[in-house]
Design a protein around this motif. Sequence first.
Motif, PDB file in Angstrom:
ATOM      1  N   UNK A 188       0.832  -1.205   0.000  1.00  0.00           N
ATOM      2  CA  UNK A 188       0.000   0.000   0.000  1.00  0.00           C
ATOM      3  C   UNK A 188       0.866   1.254   0.000  1.00  0.00           C
ATOM      4  N   UNK A 189       1.946   1.245   0.747  1.00  0.00           N
ATOM      5  CA  UNK A 189       2.855   2.397   0.739  1.00  0.00           C
ATOM      6  C   UNK A 189       3.416   2.630  -0.653  1.00  0.00           C
ATOM      7  N   UNK A 190       3.711   1.526  -1.350  1.00  0.00           N
ATOM      8  CA  UNK A 190       4.253   1.660  -2.702  1.00  0.00           C
ATOM      9  C   UNK A 190       3.191   2.182  -3.665  1.00  0.00           C
ATOM     10  N   UNK A 191       1.950   1.711  -3.529  1.00  0.00           N
ATOM     11  CA  UNK A 191       0.900   2.209  -4.421  1.00  0.00           C
ATOM     12  C   UNK A 191       0.591   3.683  -4.148  1.00  0.00           C
ATOM     13  N   UNK A 194       4.348   6.868  -1.579  1.00  0.00           N
ATOM     14  CA  UNK A 194       4.776   7.626  -0.411  1.00  0.00           C
ATOM     15  C   UNK A 194       6.292   7.758  -0.328  1.00  0.00           C
ATOM     16  N   UNK A 195       7.006   6.790  -0.893  1.00  0.00           N
ATOM     17  CA  UNK A 195       8.466   6.847  -0.838  1.00  0.00           C
ATOM     18  C   UNK A 195       9.048   7.906  -1.781  1.00  0.00           C
ATOM     19  N   UNK A 196       8.209   8.515  -2.606  1.00  0.00           N
ATOM     20  CA  UNK A 196       8.681   9.617  -3.451  1.00  0.00           C
ATOM     21  C   UNK A 196       8.816  10.930  -2.675  1.00  0.00           C
ATOM     22  N   UNK A 201      11.367   8.410   2.228  1.00  0.00           N
ATOM     23  CA  UNK A 201      12.112   7.662   1.207  1.00  0.00           C
ATOM     24  C   UNK A 201      12.842   6.444   1.750  1.00  0.00           C
ATOM     25  N   UNK A 202      13.357   6.529   2.965  1.00  0.00           N
ATOM     26  CA  UNK A 202      14.176   5.438   3.500  1.00  0.00           C
ATOM     27  C   UNK A 202      13.437   4.582   4.526  1.00  0.00           C
ATOM     28  N   UNK A 203      12.146   4.834   4.704  1.00  0.00           N
ATOM     29  CA  UNK A 203      11.367   4.091   5.687  1.00  0.00           C
ATOM     30  C   UNK A 203      10.752   2.842   5.068  1.00  0.00           C
ATOM     31  N   UNK A 204      10.567   1.821   5.874  1.00  0.00           N
ATOM     32  CA  UNK A 204       9.811   0.662   5.426  1.00  0.00           C
ATOM     33  C   UNK A 204       8.365   1.073   5.201  1.00  0.00           C
ATOM     34  N   UNK A 205       7.596   0.225   4.522  1.00  0.00           N
ATOM     35  CA  UNK A 205       6.197   0.560   4.273  1.00  0.00           C
ATOM     36  C   UNK A 205       5.424   0.786   5.558  1.00  0.00           C
ATOM     37  N   UNK A 206       5.629  -0.090   6.548  1.00  0.00           N
ATOM     38  CA  UNK A 206       4.922   0.043   7.815  1.00  0.00           C
ATOM     39  C   UNK A 206       5.289   1.317   8.554  1.00  0.00           C
ATOM     40  N   UNK A 207       6.586   1.629   8.574  1.00  0.00           N
ATOM     41  CA  UNK A 207       7.035   2.842   9.258  1.00  0.00           C
ATOM     42  C   UNK A 207       6.527   4.090   8.553  1.00  0.00           C
ATOM     43  N   UNK A 208       6.489   4.057   7.221  1.00  0.00           N
ATOM     44  CA  UNK A 208       5.996   5.198   6.454  1.00  0.00           C
ATOM     45  C   UNK A 208       4.508   5.429   6.722  1.00  0.00           C
ATOM     46  N   UNK A 209       3.740   4.344   6.732  1.00  0.00           N
ATOM     47  CA  UNK A 209       2.300   4.474   6.975  1.00  0.00           C
ATOM     48  C   UNK A 209       2.026   4.971   8.391  1.00  0.00           C
TER      49      UNK A 209
END
Length: 407
Positions: A188-191, A194-196, A201-209
């Motif tokens: 979901x983070x990739x869709x 969010x890493x843009x 940018x350097x967080x895992x999907x869970x950490x970013x969310x």
Amino acid sequence: MFLKRFPRQFLRHCHSERREFIILGIETSCDDTGAAVVDGNGQILGEALHSQHSVHLKYGGIIPPLAQDMHRENIEGVVGACLNTSGVAIRDVDAIAVTNRPGLPLSLLIGLRYAKYLARNHKKPLIPIHHMEAHALTARITNQVEFPFLCLLASGGHCQLTLVKSLNDFYLLGESIDDAPGEAFDKIARQLNIHNLPEYAKLSGGAAIETAARRAQHHQQFDFPLPLARLRDCQFSFAGLKNSARRSILAAEKEFLVGPGEIIPNFEDFCLGFLRASTRHICHRTQRAMEFCEREGLLDSSSGEKNLVFGGGVACNDFIFEAISQLGELMGYRTFRPEKKYCTDNGVMIAWNGVERFRENLGITEDIDSLDIVPKCRLGESLVEVVKERNIACKWAKIPLLRDNAK
């Protein structure tokens, strides 16, 4: 697989010249190369870790052949650095604990082969370690968590509830029937793209969310249906929740005319909605596991305390851990998790499991050639069908963190 108990005189000889024994642990089950030296008191003498996170993040997932190549390239250096930091020579190690199940086959092979190489050259016994059992027991390094206890394990590859009766006795109460929560967060983070954004940018999907969710302004904007809500068991499912989230992202992109690589304007609110739904699902299944264990008298301990351990990479998520802790308090449980750096894959958890096994003389073997990897294996004896048969209806605990949107 041939495993045997060592004779007592061998164990006495192992640490007759020293007050405590020393275990080297090696972990290569997925994409992290880890090693640690831990003594019989649980003191971490040295540790080293090489993470492949930044490499695989570019590909949107772990590439097994690439992971194997990087393990092969780094394992000698990681183990060497760990030993140097600890001040312990390999000749002073009493046994080598190594992950051999479950995990990515190509990754497991590197760790096991290197452990065998060290064991042969230095005449050391091996202790094969079940990766998920090690995660379940890691909290015992720094906390007084006595058996039996209930354990929730959540990561990018697993979501399981297990009753831990002893080092060797695990009873599976529920597991994911499709995707794991960490994998759903990553997808979901990739869709969301969010890493843009530089801060993610350097967080895992869970950490970013989680980071985005804590910045949400409109807490009620996104409300996702709970998975398996009508099934009275302890199974998990994140595929449907993930698909629902994907449809919401596509709808928002269409509404706001979001172009390729761009992110929807209300993504923080979206992340909160997705995280809360995931957390509520985890809490509901965990509560049912608590009620099942108590009805069956499976958590009776000498102290009378009920303990819940949360382990695996998703346990790093403070939002989920806080909700689980609140659930535990409402249900009369003490809740524990390892230090965050030991929630994800690491050598310390493997060395510690080796320490506990060495102390109890369990699973130590000199028959090195008999050991092999087991990419897929269940965590202990399954009670999943028994839980289903009990058909326990729960009155859901009113968890403060989740009450704004409670259902």
